[in-house]
Design a protein around this motif. Structure first.
Motif, PDB file in Angstrom:
ATOM      1  N   ARG A 117       0.828  -1.212   0.000  1.00 17.47           N
ATOM      2  CA  ARG A 117       0.000   0.000   0.000  1.00 17.47           C
ATOM      3  C   ARG A 117       0.860   1.258   0.000  1.00 17.47           C
ATOM      4  O   ARG A 117       0.553   2.243  -0.674  1.00 17.47           O
ATOM      5  CB  ARG A 117      -0.941  -0.012   1.211  1.00 17.47           C
ATOM      6  CG  ARG A 117      -2.041  -1.065   1.134  1.00 17.47           C
ATOM      7  CD  ARG A 117      -3.139  -0.780   2.143  1.00 17.47           C
ATOM      8  NE  ARG A 117      -2.656  -0.855   3.494  1.00 17.47           N
ATOM      9  CZ  ARG A 117      -2.741  -1.952   4.270  1.00 17.47           C
ATOM     10  NH1 ARG A 117      -3.274  -3.063   3.771  1.00 17.47           N
ATOM     11  NH2 ARG A 117      -2.293  -1.931   5.491  1.00 17.47           N
ATOM     12  N   ARG A 132       0.871   4.257  -2.753  1.00 18.66           N
ATOM     13  CA  ARG A 132       0.603   5.642  -2.363  1.00 18.66           C
ATOM     14  C   ARG A 132       1.747   6.576  -2.761  1.00 18.66           C
ATOM     15  O   ARG A 132       1.529   7.710  -3.156  1.00 18.66           O
ATOM     16  CB  ARG A 132       0.382   5.732  -0.845  1.00 18.66           C
ATOM     17  CG  ARG A 132      -0.932   5.148  -0.373  1.00 18.66           C
ATOM     18  CD  ARG A 132      -1.374   5.786   0.931  1.00 18.66           C
ATOM     19  NE  ARG A 132      -0.266   5.931   1.864  1.00 18.66           N
ATOM     20  CZ  ARG A 132       0.120   4.999   2.738  1.00 18.66           C
ATOM     21  NH1 ARG A 132      -0.512   3.848   2.771  1.00 18.66           N
ATOM     22  NH2 ARG A 132       1.117   5.221   3.572  1.00 18.66           N
ATOM     23  N   GLN A 133       2.978   6.076  -2.650  1.00 20.76           N
ATOM     24  CA  GLN A 133       4.148   6.888  -2.979  1.00 20.76           C
ATOM     25  C   GLN A 133       4.536   6.794  -4.460  1.00 20.76           C
ATOM     26  O   GLN A 133       5.536   7.372  -4.870  1.00 20.76           O
ATOM     27  CB  GLN A 133       5.330   6.459  -2.106  1.00 20.76           C
ATOM     28  CG  GLN A 133       5.106   6.708  -0.627  1.00 20.76           C
ATOM     29  CD  GLN A 133       6.285   6.276   0.232  1.00 20.76           C
ATOM     30  OE1 GLN A 133       7.161   5.529  -0.215  1.00 20.76           O
ATOM     31  NE2 GLN A 133       6.318   6.733   1.459  1.00 20.76           N
ATOM     32  N   GLN A 184      -4.656   3.585  -6.267  1.00 18.78           N
ATOM     33  CA  GLN A 184      -4.280   4.653  -5.346  1.00 18.78           C
ATOM     34  C   GLN A 184      -5.469   5.174  -4.546  1.00 18.78           C
ATOM     35  O   GLN A 184      -5.403   5.302  -3.320  1.00 18.78           O
ATOM     36  CB  GLN A 184      -3.601   5.798  -6.105  1.00 18.78           C
ATOM     37  CG  GLN A 184      -2.770   6.697  -5.206  1.00 18.78           C
ATOM     38  CD  GLN A 184      -1.808   7.554  -5.979  1.00 18.78           C
ATOM     39  OE1 GLN A 184      -2.144   8.044  -7.058  1.00 18.78           O
ATOM     40  NE2 GLN A 184      -0.623   7.764  -5.447  1.00 18.78           N
ATOM     41  N   GLY A 226      -6.275   4.436  -0.491  1.00 18.48           N
ATOM     42  CA  GLY A 226      -6.435   5.577   0.407  1.00 18.48           C
ATOM     43  C   GLY A 226      -7.670   5.432   1.270  1.00 18.48           C
ATOM     44  O   GLY A 226      -7.664   5.787   2.447  1.00 18.48           O
ATOM     45  N   ASP A 252      -6.987   2.680   4.113  1.00 20.19           N
ATOM     46  CA  ASP A 252      -6.003   2.974   5.151  1.00 20.19           C
ATOM     47  C   ASP A 252      -6.677   3.514   6.412  1.00 20.19           C
ATOM     48  O   ASP A 252      -7.548   4.384   6.350  1.00 20.19           O
ATOM     49  CB  ASP A 252      -4.977   3.995   4.651  1.00 20.19           C
ATOM     50  CG  ASP A 252      -3.951   3.358   3.737  1.00 20.19           C
ATOM     51  OD1 ASP A 252      -3.815   2.121   3.782  1.00 20.19           O
ATOM     52  OD2 ASP A 252      -3.295   4.091   2.982  1.00 20.19           O
TER      53      ASP A 252
END
Length: 200
Positions: free
Chosen positions: A98, A102-103, A128, A132, A135
């Motif tokens: 994850r 995200r990065q 992505q 999000g 999380d």
């Protein structure tokens, strides 16, 4: 749809296991992280996903809801089927995957089995927003990137140690701690075995 199976593990294979549920043996395909938790003769609950194809009905299982959720995200991505998803699950922890998405960390994603640059870009594009939402507020934003299958001499050392009966979870910390100090597999293997022998 079979949501989960709960029964006694009777056999463990390279990428699957048999789970006896009241006399019926289910073959369940599992990632390496789940396999390390299994013991023949012990009862196990596996969250499952059923893949129905023209030539086969296959059951994939995971020891945690977190792994199951990641698998479901992966198989929802265009051109990423259950087999590729399972390979990814065996190579990286859910939280590390994850974070890579995200990065937008293409370098990490392309180290995963079956993932080239185009597929890595597709994973980022399609997952992505979904990741999000999943999380938690106390998520792993500050955690280091870990859990990716090591490369080079670290990968060869891991393969040698797992062939001797060690689990990847057992040896990866020692490999990561010593790999920068070594230039050959033999040198790294000796250092890791010394750490394992000392009980640290």
């Amino acid at each position: 749809m079979i949501g989960y199976v709960k029964g006694v593990v009777t056999h463990i294979f390279i990428d699957s296991c048999f789970v006896d549920v009241h006399g019926v043996g289910y073959r369940v395909y599992i990632p390496g992280s789940t396999m390390e938790k299994l013991t023949i003769g012990r009862e196990m609950l596996l969250f499952t996903y059923m893949s129905v194809r023209e030539d086969a009905i296959l059951l994939y299982g995971f020891q945690s809801q977190d792994e199951y959720d990641l698998f479901m995200l992966l198989v929802g991505v265009n051109k990423v089927g259950p087999k590729v998803a399972l390979g990814i699950m065996s190579a990286i922890r859910p939280e590390s995957f994850r974070m890579a998405v995200r990065q937008k960390n293409i370098a990490v994603l392309t180290k995963l089995p079956g993932i080239g640059k185009k597929t890595a870009e597709r994973l980022i594009l399609e997952l992505q927003d979904k990741i999000g939402k999943l999380d938690r507020e106390d998520s792993i934003g500050d955690m280091p990137m870990e859990g990716v299958v090591p490369q080079g001499i670290a990968q060869e050392t891991l393969a040698a140690l797992t062939s001797l009966g060690y689990s990847s979870q057992e040896v990866l910390p020692a490999i990561e701690e010593n790999v920068q100090q070594c230039t050959t597999v033999e040198e790294l293997l000796k250092k890791v075995l010394r750490v394992l022998g000392s009980g640290r």
